[in-house]
Design an enzyme around this catalytic site. Structure first.
Site, mmCIF file in Angstrom:
data_model
loop_
_atom_site.group_PDB
_atom_site.id
_atom_site.type_symbol
_atom_site.label_atom_id
_atom_site.label_comp_id
_atom_site.label_asym_id
_atom_site.label_seq_id
_atom_site.Cartn_x
_atom_site.Cartn_y
_atom_site.Cartn_z
ATOM 1 N N LEU A 100 0.950 -26.184 8.898
ATOM 2 C CA LEU A 100 0.972 -27.591 9.303
ATOM 3 C C LEU A 100 -0.440 -27.917 9.785
ATOM 4 O O LEU A 100 -1.113 -27.064 10.381
ATOM 5 C CB LEU A 100 1.969 -27.820 10.447
ATOM 6 C CG LEU A 100 3.453 -27.679 10.111
ATOM 7 C CD1 LEU A 100 4.309 -27.896 11.366
ATOM 8 C CD2 LEU A 100 3.870 -28.665 9.021
ATOM 9 N N ASP A 101 -0.884 -29.147 9.555
ATOM 10 C CA ASP A 101 -2.216 -29.557 10.008
ATOM 11 C C ASP A 101 -2.277 -29.546 11.535
ATOM 12 O O ASP A 101 -1.239 -29.614 12.208
ATOM 13 C CB ASP A 101 -2.541 -30.969 9.516
ATOM 14 C CG ASP A 101 -2.573 -31.053 8.006
ATOM 15 O OD1 ASP A 101 -2.823 -30.007 7.363
ATOM 16 O OD2 ASP A 101 -2.340 -32.152 7.466
ATOM 17 N N LYS A 102 -3.488 -29.561 12.061
ATOM 18 C CA LYS A 102 -3.673 -29.510 13.530
ATOM 19 C C LYS A 102 -2.926 -30.654 14.221
ATOM 20 O O LYS A 102 -2.315 -30.485 15.269
ATOM 21 C CB LYS A 102 -5.175 -29.577 13.853
ATOM 22 C CG LYS A 102 -5.486 -29.506 15.342
ATOM 23 C CD LYS A 102 -6.905 -29.067 15.600
ATOM 24 C CE LYS A 102 -7.924 -30.149 15.411
ATOM 25 N NZ LYS A 102 -8.040 -31.110 16.507
#
Ligand code: URA
Length: 229
Positions: A100-102
């Site tokens: 998952l992205d930051k």
């Protein structure tokens, strides 16, 4: 596998200390003292250190409610990683199941079991992931249909696979996708001229994020949940 490797995996001994322990006669395999660190351990062998029977640790399966601000990596020079949210004794061998992205929040799985991870992430298994998002602009029904049918992402040669889009309100939708391309959801919305402002994953296959779980909390999966994949 080599005896010293086995010992360093199931005890606190580092590889060198494991070799020394064996050479001092502290290790038995099926009741017989084995001093050679390169001895090959077989499945089913009863291995003792100082007369204490050792066991290969069982696999670990965890569900984390990922908060924003954490990166899905084992190490990062600039940001905290999702592994920082788990006790360090669990973190050692854990692998992150998909990224998952930051700034993305929600359901993230972690495991020591490489085959289980592969079953979830392999494109061949087409495991559904559901995302809820807030968009910068209201989205039309026509654009929801385009997302469902497949859109061409920048830099790709094939359109995205069929997806399911559900409207909650003008700028708030669910999107269920079966692939896991880099920044896929954000790129899909960009492909229809919109922008994802907030992104949250709440389902992977039949597994849902617990409604009462706060961001940053984690728990072990039940045997039934592990068997979903
Ligand atoms: N798609 C994205 O664009 N970002 C995520 O974090 C997950 C899916």
């Amino acid at each position: 596998m080599r005896l010293d490797f086995y010992l360093s995996h199931v005890t606190d001994l580092a590889r060198k200390a494991a070799k020394i322990a064996a050479s001092k006669g502290r290790v038995t395999v099926n009741g017989v003292v084995v001093k050679k660190a390169n001895y090959t351990v077989q499945e089913g062998d009863q291995i003792c250190l100082d007369d204490v029977l050792l066991a290969w640790p069982s696999e670990g399966y965890y569900l984390l409610h990922k908060p924003a601000g954490y990166v899905c990596a084992t190490q990062d020079p600039d940001h905290p990683t999702v592994l920082d949210l788990l006790p360090s004794h669990l973190g050692q061998d854990l692998k992150i199941v998909g990224r998952l992205d930051k700034d993305t929040t929600g359901l993230l799985l972690l495991t020591t079991d490489g085959q289980w991870l592969h079953r979830i992430t392999s494109p061949r298994n087409a495991c559904n992931k559901r995302y809820r998002m807030m968009l910068a602009d209201p989205i039309s029904d026509a654009d929801l249909k385009r997302l469902e049918d497949g859109v061409m992402l920048n830099g790709e040669s094939q359109p995205t696979l069929p997806a399911v889009a559900q409207r909650i309100s003008d700028c708030d939708i669910y999107l269920t996708i079966q692939e896991g391309k880099y920044h896929q959801v954000k790129r899909m919305l960009a492909a229809v001229g919109n922008k994802v402002e907030e992104l949250h994953r709440d389902q992977i296959g039949p597994l849902s994020l617990d409604a009462d779980m706060q961001a940053g909390e984690f728990r072990e999966l039940t045997e039934e949940e592990v068997a979903y994949f």
